[in-house]
Write a protein that holds these residues in place. Structure first.
Motif, PDB file in Angstrom:
ATOM      1  N   VAL A   1      -8.359   3.809  -1.949  1.00  0.00           N
ATOM      2  CA  VAL A   1      -7.185   3.568  -2.804  1.00  0.00           C
ATOM      3  C   VAL A   1      -7.250   2.208  -3.483  1.00  0.00           C
ATOM      4  CG1 VAL A   1      -5.755   5.063  -1.372  1.00  0.00           C
ATOM      5  CG2 VAL A   1      -5.801   2.606  -0.903  1.00  0.00           C
ATOM      6  N   LYS A   2      -8.389   1.509  -3.320  1.00  0.00           N
ATOM      7  CA  LYS A   2      -8.587   0.191  -3.937  1.00  0.00           C
ATOM      8  C   LYS A   2      -7.458  -0.777  -3.559  1.00  0.00           C
ATOM      9  CE  LYS A   2     -11.363   1.781  -7.849  1.00  0.00           C
ATOM     10  NZ  LYS A   2     -11.613   3.121  -7.290  1.00  0.00           N
ATOM     11  N   ALA A   3      -7.187  -0.828  -2.249  1.00  0.00           N
ATOM     12  CA  ALA A   3      -6.172  -1.748  -1.739  1.00  0.00           C
ATOM     13  C   ALA A   3      -6.652  -3.185  -1.908  1.00  0.00           C
ATOM     14  CB  ALA A   3      -5.896  -1.447  -0.271  1.00  0.00           C
ATOM     15  N   PRO A   4      -5.735  -4.147  -1.920  1.00  0.00           N
ATOM     16  CA  PRO A   4      -6.126  -5.553  -2.054  1.00  0.00           C
ATOM     17  C   PRO A   4      -7.131  -5.972  -0.964  1.00  0.00           C
ATOM     18  CG  PRO A   4      -3.764  -5.318  -2.326  1.00  0.00           C
ATOM     19  CD  PRO A   4      -4.272  -3.982  -1.897  1.00  0.00           C
ATOM     20  N   ALA A   5      -7.962  -6.919  -1.316  1.00  0.00           N
ATOM     21  CA  ALA A   5      -9.006  -7.368  -0.395  1.00  0.00           C
ATOM     22  C   ALA A   5      -8.423  -7.910   0.900  1.00  0.00           C
ATOM     23  CB  ALA A   5      -9.872  -8.428  -1.072  1.00  0.00           C
ATOM     24  N   ALA A   6      -7.243  -8.518   0.853  1.00  0.00           N
ATOM     25  CA  ALA A   6      -6.643  -9.099   2.065  1.00  0.00           C
ATOM     26  C   ALA A   6      -6.376  -8.022   3.102  1.00  0.00           C
ATOM     27  CB  ALA A   6      -5.346  -9.826   1.709  1.00  0.00           C
ATOM     28  N   GLN A   7      -5.893  -6.848   2.669  1.00  0.00           N
ATOM     29  CA  GLN A   7      -5.634  -5.763   3.616  1.00  0.00           C
ATOM     30  C   GLN A   7      -6.938  -5.220   4.209  1.00  0.00           C
ATOM     31  OE1 GLN A   7      -3.483  -5.563   0.533  1.00  0.00           O
ATOM     32  NE2 GLN A   7      -2.342  -6.866   1.926  1.00  0.00           N
ATOM     33  N   ARG A   8      -7.964  -5.074   3.390  1.00  0.00           N
ATOM     34  CA  ARG A   8      -9.254  -4.571   3.892  1.00  0.00           C
ATOM     35  C   ARG A   8      -9.869  -5.562   4.870  1.00  0.00           C
ATOM     36  NH1 ARG A   8     -10.334  -3.724  -1.636  1.00  0.00           N
ATOM     37  NH2 ARG A   8     -12.140  -5.107  -1.509  1.00  0.00           N
ATOM     38  N   ARG A   9      -9.692  -6.849   4.614  1.00  0.00           N
ATOM     39  CA  ARG A   9     -10.289  -7.862   5.488  1.00  0.00           C
ATOM     40  C   ARG A   9      -9.662  -7.838   6.874  1.00  0.00           C
ATOM     41  NH1 ARG A   9      -9.574 -11.719   2.385  1.00  0.00           N
ATOM     42  NH2 ARG A   9      -7.684 -12.612   3.281  1.00  0.00           N
TER      43      ARG A   9
ATOM     44  N   VAL B   1       0.854  -1.182   0.000  1.00  0.00           N
ATOM     45  CA  VAL B   1       0.000   0.000   0.000  1.00  0.00           C
ATOM     46  C   VAL B   1       0.894   1.237   0.000  1.00  0.00           C
ATOM     47  CG1 VAL B   1      -1.935  -1.119   1.178  1.00  0.00           C
ATOM     48  CG2 VAL B   1      -0.136  -0.031   2.521  1.00  0.00           C
ATOM     49  N   ALA B   2       0.290   2.385  -0.245  1.00  0.00           N
ATOM     50  CA  ALA B   2       1.053   3.626  -0.318  1.00  0.00           C
ATOM     51  C   ALA B   2       1.606   4.011   1.054  1.00  0.00           C
ATOM     52  CB  ALA B   2       0.167   4.746  -0.860  1.00  0.00           C
ATOM     53  N   VAL B   3       2.642   4.837   1.042  1.00  0.00           N
ATOM     54  CA  VAL B   3       3.297   5.255   2.281  1.00  0.00           C
ATOM     55  C   VAL B   3       2.334   5.931   3.254  1.00  0.00           C
ATOM     56  CG1 VAL B   3       5.084   6.766   3.237  1.00  0.00           C
ATOM     57  CG2 VAL B   3       5.581   5.380   1.223  1.00  0.00           C
ATOM     58  N   PRO B   4       1.464   6.863   2.818  1.00  0.00           N
ATOM     59  CA  PRO B   4       0.534   7.480   3.777  1.00  0.00           C
ATOM     60  C   PRO B   4      -0.377   6.462   4.468  1.00  0.00           C
ATOM     61  CG  PRO B   4       0.623   8.778   1.767  1.00  0.00           C
ATOM     62  CD  PRO B   4       1.358   7.500   1.484  1.00  0.00           C
ATOM     63  N   VAL B   5      -0.755   5.413   3.755  1.00  0.00           N
ATOM     64  CA  VAL B   5      -1.594   4.377   4.367  1.00  0.00           C
ATOM     65  C   VAL B   5      -0.807   3.635   5.441  1.00  0.00           C
ATOM     66  CG1 VAL B   5      -2.957   2.294   3.941  1.00  0.00           C
ATOM     67  CG2 VAL B   5      -2.925   4.135   2.250  1.00  0.00           C
ATOM     68  N   ARG B   6       0.453   3.331   5.151  1.00  0.00           N
ATOM     69  CA  ARG B   6       1.284   2.657   6.155  1.00  0.00           C
ATOM     70  C   ARG B   6       1.508   3.556   7.366  1.00  0.00           C
ATOM     71  NH1 ARG B   6       4.465   1.062   1.621  1.00  0.00           N
ATOM     72  NH2 ARG B   6       6.240   2.310   2.316  1.00  0.00           N
ATOM     73  N   GLN B   7       1.629   4.858   7.150  1.00  0.00           N
ATOM     74  CA  GLN B   7       1.802   5.784   8.269  1.00  0.00           C
ATOM     75  C   GLN B   7       0.551   5.814   9.145  1.00  0.00           C
ATOM     76  OE1 GLN B   7       2.810   9.341   6.083  1.00  0.00           O
ATOM     77  NE2 GLN B   7       5.017   8.973   6.269  1.00  0.00           N
ATOM     78  N   LEU B   8      -0.629   5.792   8.521  1.00  0.00           N
ATOM     79  CA  LEU B   8      -1.869   5.743   9.287  1.00  0.00           C
ATOM     80  C   LEU B   8      -1.951   4.441  10.090  1.00  0.00           C
ATOM     81  CD1 LEU B   8      -4.663   6.836  10.049  1.00  0.00           C
ATOM     82  CD2 LEU B   8      -5.548   5.867   7.902  1.00  0.00           C
ATOM     83  N   THR B   9      -1.488   3.346   9.499  1.00  0.00           N
ATOM     84  CA  THR B   9      -1.501   2.057  10.189  1.00  0.00           C
ATOM     85  C   THR B   9      -0.549   2.068  11.379  1.00  0.00           C
ATOM     86  OG1 THR B   9      -1.991   0.969   8.081  1.00  0.00           O
ATOM     87  CG2 THR B   9      -1.218  -0.423   9.883  1.00  0.00           C
TER      88      THR B   9
END
Length: 330
Positions: free
Chosen positions: A243-251, A170-178
């Motif tokens: 951001v239409k991340a893969p389903a595995a991350q959303r799950r 996933v994008a860097v901002p998403v990883r920062q939020l995580t």
């Protein structure tokens, strides 16, 4: 057989565990890390924290509990014995990871890290008894168990991956939020230990020192962080959808949200029913499940592919092919 072989190499010559076996051994360490937290909570909630009044023996004159100590001695001693079970499970993981070919150094290092955390926490547990259940030491004991759980989950996840360099999914901002969500959840757990140290369940029926704070006010701070973690989880889920991340991350985020909501329900039930022991124990189990779910969200956002198979180097003893002489033109 060369004398230089160490015991792990000797085992590897006779036993080649499958990758599936190593993954199951790693998962077993996660389960045992949760069990040790829950049973440790049971010791406190049954007022058995000083069931064995010294350490490493149960009493000054006996390694095991005596009849005069009653059920509290049995509960405390049983929890101590579970440490040996935990060591055995971690040891199985280390041996399996070391025996498998090719050797995965990352897994053996994580396994040894678990072993030394267990040993260190056993000493902290002994200090807890020798200091008469000092609430700060009790809190440290729980937090070290959380560190063990963190390393166990990381080991289990690595057992399912390869050993190549990690790459983000996933994008860097998403990883920062995580990462922010992970830090907030860690703070939530730490505040929960303060609530425990200041609350009514001291671990023994006798007068035990408590953290000199109003436990209800600390509980309110704990609840505030629950809402912060919930808000960050919902924000992360919508971000991954955007951001239409893969389903595995959303799950993994959706699973975390479900665990958080269930844990919130348990938390409110224990508060409004004046902290019954069973419900508090369920809440401690929920705390472990929340942390596991958060770590899964974090780890699912990157992958480690398998290393490419090594190409055998030339041995140098191959024959050199000489060119054929040109045909004679007679």
């Amino acid at each position: 057989m060369p004398n230089s072989l160490n015991p792990f190499e000797l085992i590897a010559r006779r036993w080649q565990p499958s990758a599936r076996f190593v993954r199951r051994a790693a998962l077993a360490t996660v389960v045992m890390a949760v069990v040790i937290v829950v049973t440790g909570g049971a010791v406190r909630l049954t007022q058995s924290g000083l069931g064995c009044d010294t350490w490493p023996k149960c009493t000054s004159g006996s390694l095991t509990p005596t009849a005069e100590m009653g059920i509290n001695g049995v509960i405390e001693f049983s929890n101590r014995m579970l440490t040996y079970v935990l060591c055995a499970v971690v040891g199985l993981l280390i041996i399996a990871a070391r025996a498998r070919t090719p050797v995965r150094t990352s897994l053996t290092r994580l396994g040894w890290a678990q072993f030394w955390i267990v040993m260190g926490n056993a000493v902290v547990g002994g200090i807890t008894v020798l200091t008469g259940l000092n609430p700060y030491i009790v809190s440290s004991h729980f937090l070290l168990s959380s560190v063990l759980l963190t390393v166990a989950v990381a080991t289990w996840w690595r057992a399912r991956e390869g050993d190549a360099e990690p790459r983000g999914l996933v994008a860097v901002p998403v990883r920062q939020l995580t990462r922010l969500l992970t830090v907030a959840t860690g703070a939530l757990i730490v505040i929960g230990t303060v609530v425990t140290g200041a609350g009514p369940h001291a671990g023994d029926a006798r007068k035990v020192h408590r953290i000199p704070l109003n436990w209800q006010e600390i509980t309110q701070l704990h609840v505030d962080f629950v809402y912060i973690v919930l808000g960050l989880t919902v924000a992360l889920w919508f971000t991954l959808r955007a951001v239409k991340a893969p389903a595995a991350q959303r799950r993994t985020v959706l699973e975390l949200l479900v665990v958080l909501l269930l844990q919130g329900v348990v938390g409110y039930v224990q508060y409004f029913t004046h902290l019954p022991e069973v419900v508090v124990g369920i809440h401690m189990l929920g705390s472990c499940l929340v942390w596991i779910a958060v770590l899964r969200v974090l780890l699912a956002q990157r992958e480690r592919p398998a290393l490419p198979a090594a190409v055998p180097a030339p041995t140098g003893d191959h024959e050199t092919v000489q060119p054929e002489p040109a045909a004679s033109s007679r």
